[in-house]
Design a protein around this motif. Structure first.
Motif, PDB file in Angstrom:
ATOM      1  N   HIS A  45      52.706 -12.673  87.420  1.00  0.00           N
ATOM      2  CA  HIS A  45      53.158 -12.605  86.140  1.00  0.00           C
ATOM      3  C   HIS A  45      54.840 -12.670  86.078  1.00  0.00           C
ATOM      4  N   LEU A  79      56.559  -7.904  77.394  1.00  0.00           N
ATOM      5  CA  LEU A  79      55.551  -8.849  77.699  1.00  0.00           C
ATOM      6  C   LEU A  79      55.573  -9.406  78.831  1.00  0.00           C
ATOM      7  N   GLY A  83      54.012 -12.375  81.279  1.00  0.00           N
ATOM      8  CA  GLY A  83      52.969 -13.614  80.953  1.00  0.00           C
ATOM      9  C   GLY A  83      52.533 -13.965  82.132  1.00  0.00           C
ATOM     10  N   TYR A 124      48.301 -12.435  79.259  1.00  0.00           N
ATOM     11  CA  TYR A 124      49.379 -11.525  79.122  1.00  0.00           C
ATOM     12  C   TYR A 124      49.182 -10.156  79.186  1.00  0.00           C
ATOM     13  N   LYS A 146      50.736  -6.609  77.449  1.00  0.00           N
ATOM     14  CA  LYS A 146      51.977  -6.305  76.384  1.00  0.00           C
ATOM     15  C   LYS A 146      51.817  -4.539  76.615  1.00  0.00           C
ATOM     16  N   SER A 198      52.368 -17.946  71.309  1.00  0.00           N
ATOM     17  CA  SER A 198      52.353 -16.948  72.309  1.00  0.00           C
ATOM     18  C   SER A 198      51.739 -15.683  71.845  1.00  0.00           C
TER      19      SER A 198
END
Length: 516
Positions: free
Chosen positions: A312, A329, A331, A354, A356, A511
């Protein structure tokens, strides 16, 4: 006889005192242990752990060969990318001097000087970057954020030297490291790694565009998913006190009266909130230190509550939509094979790829993630080619938000299939000035042989004539240098005002940061 009795009595009294002391202070567990909510960590195994250093890395590394020739290493282009970045992480950068970004002719440097650029997307606080790189500077530099590092060979009358610049995310300043632990040979070695990679041209506004088709792949991957009740046991201090509800949309909600865990997308997506978390004073300390403490807290929180499924990257540190804290965030990258991985762009309404979190300094108050875990290897994959050259330039020229495009890179779009499988389709993705990511165009038709196309060009080396593009073939229409001087130009050709904005999902494959 009486004296013997007295000595015996004294001995027994002393022995009693010693035993009392041992009972009070030497036996484990004699004191009461109170388990607090802050100390609670669920021990049920889930995903792997990562460190802050694991999630901070450049979005792209651009290599400049001089004579207007360039190539790009994306974060998934292993092992060359890792070779360059790992070397730089072990070098020291000190003695920073602040200056205007317009005192150097960056267009000339880009075209003529051997060097490399590290792009960190929408920017990263120096306070956080120093956890990865060896940086030592004054208070002003350490409190700033940077979105680009540019290292190049400078030729002067006194001989060749290496110059290193860190670009402030706001575009108003650059910091030169007057003492960088890099030699001319280091720069030449790093740039030499890209000699046979795909050639890129640069647009007037500093966007790098490949001049050949780029090899990618379409893949089908199986997956499992953690059961929601496992996350419930993991996230709640006392799972026995929680109750289950149904909201108006039919989603399942676990709550203990203070915290809430909402289960969505057929049990494969969760949204956790802790509104009772202490409200830390966000005004204390610099903005960079607040973001840094929030990112550290977020990484630890994920390690303890679900873990990480693969690689990530920290992609955004925007202000939270509530106005309190930061929205962080992370990803996910899809690992195609040992040498290649691609950032994942969620497809349509399918949320995946993702995590968050909302953090108020060192306290996590919100957490969203997928419960899907991918299989280690794809069940099937086939080579696909992403367009380059004229076809990609036309796609850029016809993009409705072309003036906002700040980066172009290959990615994969995740689409759910039946029977616990996902399909990953390769796409070109653009990152816009507000931090959002959108699909630009997909792969060339199945069966297109990019290797045969390349044979028609000038071998595997860099193509001739890869100079700047005009507005008609992919450059920004009417693009001018920022800040005045036509010779100076905007640093790295980027546009002003690039914030680490939220990244709302869109029908076109945007996104996910706007999922509320």
């Amino acid at each position: 006889m009486e004296r013997v009795k007295s000595w015996l009595l004294a001995f027994l009294v002393a022995l009693s005192l010693v035993q009392s002391f041992l009972l009070a202070y030497s036996i484990p567990g004699i004191s009461t242990t109170v388990r607090t909510e802050q100390d609670y960590v669920n021990t049920e195994p889930m995903g792997a752990e990562q460190t802050v250093e694991d999630v901070i890395f450049p979005e792209q590394i651009v290599l400049h060969f001089g004579n207007g020739k360039h190539t790009v290493m994306n974060a998934g282009d292993l092992p060359y990318y890792s070779s360059v970045y790992d070397k730089l992480k072990n070098r020291e950068f000190t003695s920073f001097q602040k200056m205007s970004p317009y005192v150097v002719d960056w267009k000339e440097i880009r075209s003529a000087n051997l060097g490399l650029e590290l792009s960190f997307g929408s920017g990263i606080p120096v306070e956080l970057l120093r956890k990865v790189m060896k940086l030592q500077g004054n208070q002003e530099f350490m409190a700033d954020s940077v979105d680009r590092i540019w290292i190049f060979r400078s030729i002067s009358g006194s001989g060749d030297e290496v110059r290193t610049f860190f670009f402030s995310s706001g575009g108003q300043a650059v910091y030169e490291s007057k003492r960088a632990d890099l030699s001319v040979q280091d720069v030449e070695d790093d740039v030499g790694l890209g000699a046979y990679l795909t050639p890129y041209a640069v647009t007037e506004d500093g966007l790098y565009v490949p001049q050949e088709p780029v090899e990618a792949a379409e893949a089908i991957v199986g997956y499992d998913a953690y059961p929601p009740d496992l996350m419930q046991r993991n996230l709640f201090f006392d799972p026995g006190t929680t109750r289950t509800l149904k909201d108006r949309s039919g989603s399942q909600v676990y709550t203990d009266g203070k915290h809430a865990l909402q289960v969505e997308q057929d049990g494969e997506w969760i949204r956790y909130t802790d509104p009772a978390a202490p409200q830390n004073n966000e005004q204390s300390g610099s903005a960079g230190s607040n973001v840094s403490s929030g990112v550290v807290a977020a990484v630890v929180f994920i390690n303890q509550h679900g873990g990480w499924d693969g690689r990530h990257q920290l992609q955004s540190t925007a202000d939270a939509s509530t106005g309190i804290g930061k929205s962080l965030l992370f990803g996910q990258y899809f690992r195609l094979d040992a040498n290649r991985s691609f950032p994942i762009l969620p497809g349509g309404g399918f949320r995946f790829g993702y995590m968050k979190l909302t953090a108020q300094q060192s306290v996590v108050t919100g957490y969203e993630r997928s419960l899907i875990t991918l299989s280690e290897t794809p069940e099937a994959k086939v080579v696909r080619w992403l367009p380059g050259g004229t076809e990609l330039q036309k796609a850029l020229g016809g993009f409705s938000r072309r003036a906002e495009v700040q980066a172009l890179f290959p990615a994969v779009k995740a689409e759910p299939l039946e029977h616990g499988k996902l399909r990953f389709d390769p796409v070109w993705v653009v990152r816009l000035s507000d931090g959002t990511r959108q699909t630009l165009t997909g792969a060339l038709p199945a069966g297109f042989d990019g290797s045969a196309y390349k044979k028609k060009l000038s071998g595997r080396g860099l193509l001739e004539g890869t100079g700047p593009l005009s507005a008609d073939n992919g450059g920004a229409s009417g693009a001018t240098t920022q800040g005045g001087s036509a010779s100076g130009g905007n640093p790295a050709g980027t546009q002003q005002g690039s914030g680490a904005g939220e990244a709302p999902a869109s029908e076109s494959g945007g996104s996910p940061d706007g999922a509320q």
